[in-house]
Structure formats: C-alpha cells, structure tokens
Design an enzyme around this catalytic site. Structure first.
Site, PDB file in Angstrom:
ATOM      1  N   ASP A   8      29.735 -13.896 -44.164  1.00  0.00           N
ATOM      2  CA  ASP A   8      29.573 -12.524 -43.705  1.00  0.00           C
ATOM      3  C   ASP A   8      30.834 -11.787 -44.176  1.00  0.00           C
ATOM      4  O   ASP A   8      31.834 -12.420 -44.525  1.00  0.00           O
ATOM      5  CB  ASP A   8      29.465 -12.528 -42.173  1.00  0.00           C
ATOM      6  N   LEU A   9      30.784 -10.471 -44.217  1.00  0.00           N
ATOM      7  CA  LEU A   9      31.942  -9.712 -44.717  1.00  0.00           C
ATOM      8  C   LEU A   9      32.819  -9.177 -43.573  1.00  0.00           C
ATOM      9  O   LEU A   9      33.943  -9.653 -43.350  1.00  0.00           O
ATOM     10  CB  LEU A   9      31.450  -8.553 -45.594  1.00  0.00           C
ATOM     11  N   ASP A  10      32.259  -8.199 -42.836  1.00  0.00           N
ATOM     12  CA  ASP A  10      33.046  -7.510 -41.800  1.00  0.00           C
ATOM     13  C   ASP A  10      33.398  -8.468 -40.665  1.00  0.00           C
ATOM     14  O   ASP A  10      32.503  -9.017 -40.023  1.00  0.00           O
ATOM     15  CB  ASP A  10      32.230  -6.336 -41.234  1.00  0.00           C
ATOM     16  N   THR A  16      37.357  -5.208 -40.988  1.00  0.00           N
ATOM     17  CA  THR A  16      36.743  -3.883 -40.945  1.00  0.00           C
ATOM     18  C   THR A  16      35.948  -3.660 -39.663  1.00  0.00           C
ATOM     19  O   THR A  16      35.562  -2.524 -39.373  1.00  0.00           O
ATOM     20  CB  THR A  16      35.797  -3.685 -42.146  1.00  0.00           C
ATOM     21  N   LYS A  44      27.760  -5.657 -33.851  1.00  0.00           N
ATOM     22  CA  LYS A  44      28.322  -6.449 -34.947  1.00  0.00           C
ATOM     23  C   LYS A  44      27.211  -7.176 -35.695  1.00  0.00           C
ATOM     24  O   LYS A  44      26.341  -7.790 -35.071  1.00  0.00           O
ATOM     25  CB  LYS A  44      29.344  -7.454 -34.408  1.00  0.00           C
ATOM     26  N   GLY A  45      27.252  -7.120 -37.008  1.00  0.00           N
ATOM     27  CA  GLY A  45      26.266  -7.823 -37.831  1.00  0.00           C
ATOM     28  C   GLY A  45      24.955  -7.084 -37.976  1.00  0.00           C
ATOM     29  O   GLY A  45      24.067  -7.496 -38.710  1.00  0.00           O
ATOM     30  N   SER A 113      25.786 -10.043 -46.078  1.00  0.00           N
ATOM     31  CA  SER A 113      26.264  -8.979 -45.189  1.00  0.00           C
ATOM     32  C   SER A 113      25.205  -7.906 -44.976  1.00  0.00           C
ATOM     33  O   SER A 113      24.453  -7.579 -45.893  1.00  0.00           O
ATOM     34  CB  SER A 113      27.514  -8.334 -45.816  1.00  0.00           C
ATOM     35  N   ALA A 114      25.200  -7.342 -43.780  1.00  0.00           N
ATOM     36  CA  ALA A 114      24.281  -6.237 -43.483  1.00  0.00           C
ATOM     37  C   ALA A 114      24.807  -4.908 -44.020  1.00  0.00           C
ATOM     38  O   ALA A 114      24.104  -3.903 -43.994  1.00  0.00           O
ATOM     39  CB  ALA A 114      24.098  -6.133 -41.972  1.00  0.00           C
ATOM     40  N   SER A 115      26.039  -4.910 -44.502  1.00  0.00           N
ATOM     41  CA  SER A 115      26.661  -3.638 -44.885  1.00  0.00           C
ATOM     42  C   SER A 115      26.177  -3.111 -46.231  1.00  0.00           C
ATOM     43  O   SER A 115      26.101  -3.852 -47.207  1.00  0.00           O
ATOM     44  CB  SER A 115      28.181  -3.802 -44.940  1.00  0.00           C
ATOM     45  N   ASN A 117      27.985  -1.019 -47.688  1.00  0.00           N
ATOM     46  CA  ASN A 117      29.265  -0.759 -48.356  1.00  0.00           C
ATOM     47  C   ASN A 117      29.893  -2.038 -48.904  1.00  0.00           C
ATOM     48  O   ASN A 117      31.049  -2.026 -49.333  1.00  0.00           O
ATOM     49  CB  ASN A 117      30.244  -0.120 -47.364  1.00  0.00           C
ATOM     50  N   LYS A 144      19.872  -8.764 -39.223  1.00  0.00           N
ATOM     51  CA  LYS A 144      20.212  -9.930 -38.410  1.00  0.00           C
ATOM     52  C   LYS A 144      19.889  -9.563 -36.963  1.00  0.00           C
ATOM     53  O   LYS A 144      20.110  -8.416 -36.597  1.00  0.00           O
ATOM     54  CB  LYS A 144      21.706 -10.260 -38.530  1.00  0.00           C
ATOM     55  N   GLU A 168      30.267 -16.564 -39.745  1.00  0.00           N
ATOM     56  CA  GLU A 168      29.839 -15.332 -39.062  1.00  0.00           C
ATOM     57  C   GLU A 168      30.708 -15.017 -37.851  1.00  0.00           C
ATOM     58  O   GLU A 168      31.088 -15.921 -37.115  1.00  0.00           O
ATOM     59  CB  GLU A 168      28.407 -15.525 -38.541  1.00  0.00           C
ATOM     60  N   ASP A 169      30.970 -13.719 -37.626  1.00  0.00           N
ATOM     61  CA  ASP A 169      31.734 -13.332 -36.431  1.00  0.00           C
ATOM     62  C   ASP A 169      30.837 -12.671 -35.386  1.00  0.00           C
ATOM     63  O   ASP A 169      31.334 -12.292 -34.326  1.00  0.00           O
ATOM     64  CB  ASP A 169      32.853 -12.350 -36.796  1.00  0.00           C
TER      65      ASP A 169
HETATM   66  C1  G6P Z   1      28.139  -5.258 -40.798  1.00  0.00           C
HETATM   67  C2  G6P Z   1      28.865  -4.911 -39.526  1.00  0.00           C
HETATM   68  C3  G6P Z   1      28.030  -3.998 -38.662  1.00  0.00           C
HETATM   69  C4  G6P Z   1      27.575  -2.797 -39.466  1.00  0.00           C
HETATM   70  C5  G6P Z   1      26.752  -3.259 -40.655  1.00  0.00           C
HETATM   71  C6  G6P Z   1      26.285  -2.121 -41.535  1.00  0.00           C
HETATM   72  O1  G6P Z   1      27.196  -6.223 -40.547  1.00  0.00           O
HETATM   73  O2  G6P Z   1      29.189  -6.071 -38.792  1.00  0.00           O
HETATM   74  O3  G6P Z   1      28.776  -3.621 -37.547  1.00  0.00           O
HETATM   75  O4  G6P Z   1      26.813  -1.927 -38.665  1.00  0.00           O
HETATM   76  O5  G6P Z   1      27.530  -4.144 -41.449  1.00  0.00           O
HETATM   77  O6  G6P Z   1      27.388  -1.610 -42.232  1.00  0.00           O
HETATM   78  P1  G6P Z   1      27.401  -0.320 -43.153  1.00  0.00           P
HETATM   79  O7  G6P Z   1      28.697  -0.469 -43.914  1.00  0.00           O
HETATM   80  O8  G6P Z   1      26.197  -0.384 -44.039  1.00  0.00           O
HETATM   81  O9  G6P Z   1      27.381   0.839 -42.233  1.00  0.00           O
HETATM   82 MG    MG Z   2      30.570  -9.512 -39.246  1.00  0.00          MG
END
Ligand code: G6P
Ligand code: MG
Length: 208
Positions: A8-10, A16, A44-45, A113-115, A117, A144, A168-169
């Site tokens: 996982d990233l964040d 972050t 988170k996640g 990662s769900a992000s 970014n 997730k 994973e956190d």
């Molecule tokens: C990660 C974080 C979440 C966040 C998600 C989406 O999984 O843990 O807290 O909401 O990414 O991130 P984004 O950068 O697309 O807003």
């Molecule tokens: Mg995370």
C-alpha cells in the site's frame, strides 16, 4: 514461495496519511461535520469518493452529485497543497532498505493503492523504478475492503495469491488482503489492525 510483495502507499511507504486527514478535517469543518482521528481510521485505504460517502452517511448530510464532485475536487486540492514539498526524506522508516533488499532477492515489487495520486507521489519520492507493477485508484472500480486492487497486482505479475504478501496500514486494506487470500502484514498498531497475520510498527521491523 512468497515471492511477491504488494505495498500500500499512504501510511506504509510514505507518511501521507496525516495529510489526507488534514485535508478531510478542513472539508468537514466547512461542512459542519464532526470528524476526529478515530473516525479517520475508517477512511484509511478507502477511495476518495467512498470517504465522502462515509462522512455524509455518518452525519446524515445529503449532497447532490454536483456538490459531491466539487467537494472531492476541493479535498484533493487541499491534499495536493499539503504534499507539494514531498520528497525522498518523507519515506517511512525501512522503506528504501526493504526495496533494495527485494531487488537483490528477486522478489516482485507491486503497488496496490486506492489513491489516484499514486503515480505522482512515487515520482516525487523517486522510487517508481523499483516497482514491477503499479495498481492505483485509477484502475480499480471497487474500493478496499474489496480485494480487486490486490488481485489485479497478482494477476499482472502472474502469481497466485498464496505467493503474495500485502503490507497495509488500514483496516479496510487488511480485510482486502485477506479477502484476496493473501498474507497480510499490518503496519501500525496491533489493537487497530486486528485481522492482520502479523503487525509491525513500520517496515524497518520486517525482514525478507
Ligand atoms: C489511500 C488513502 C485513503 C485515500 C485514498 C484515495 O488509500 O489511505 O485515505 O482516501 O488513498 O486517495 P486519493 O489520493 O485518490 O484521494
Ligand atoms: Mg494506507
């Protein structure tokens, strides 16, 4: 043989998670929603859109699609402001050493990662070249704890789920890893990540 690591990233690779929290804090203050660190564990996640749903459900606020869209853009703008100066010094303890060790041991390295970014952040951290596969929030349709993000990584790597270790956190991410049939290493607090197979404070405590 557990030869594929999915990170996982964040909150695992980079700190972050606190900036996501601060950005949501600003948004919830603007909306008059009560929001604290305990509730933040549930975000988170979880994808950005799902985070907003959780917050509005929790406070019985109803938003139009247009308002949701505007708020999600604003949340991301706040978040991007916070991470503008992000660089390799922001990597969490043990990350660089573990990535190097994985390369040396021919372990596949994936991001799950769900992000949306994620690619931008990996570039800022200058660690993208370590990753064999990157699956981020732009490629998945189910957030997730659905296992989609991790299954996509193992499929792209052409390995079975038993060969994967997920780092994973988040509570949602640990459940997603278990739903995928993978070994789940929790990064953070044992009392929070109760479904993890094992929990470490950070990646410096994990050895290949
Ligand atoms: C990660 C974080 C979440 C966040 C998600 C989406 O999984 O843990 O807290 O909401 O990414 O991130 P984004 O950068 O697309 O807003
Ligand atoms: Mg995370």
């Amino acid at each position: 043989m557990k030869n594929t690591y999915i990170f996982d990233l964040d909150g695992v690779i980079v700190d972050t998670a606190k900036y996501h929290y601060l950005a949501w804090k600003k948004i919830t203050e603007e909306l008059g929603i009560v929001f604290d660190e305990e509730f933040n564990e549930r975000l988170k996640g979880v994808s950005r859109a799902r985070c907003l749903e959780l917050l509005t459900e929790h406070s019985d606020i109803v938003l139009s699609d247009e308002e949701k869209h505007r708020i999600l853009e604003k949340k991301n703008a706040y978040y991007l402001d916070y991470i503008a100066q992000l660089n390799q010094a922001d990597l969490l303890p043990g990350v660089m050493k573990l990535l190097e060790k994985c390369k040396g041991e021919h372990i596949n390295i994936c991001l799950g990662s769900a992000s949306k970014n994620a690619n931008y952040i990996l570039d800022k951290l200058d660690i993208k070249h370590y990753f064999d596969v990157i699956v981020d929030g732009n490629q998945v349709t189910k957030a997730k704890p659905d296992p989609e993000v991790f299954c996509r990584a193992s499929e792209a790597m052409r390995v079975s789920s038993e060969d994967c270790i997920v780092f994973e956190d988040s509570i949602a991410g640990i459940i997603a890893a278990k739903n995928a049939g993978m070994y789940a290493v929790g990064i953070g607090c044992k009392d929070t990540l109760t479904d993890a197979d094992i929990v470490f404070k950070d990646l410096s405590e994990f050895s290949v």
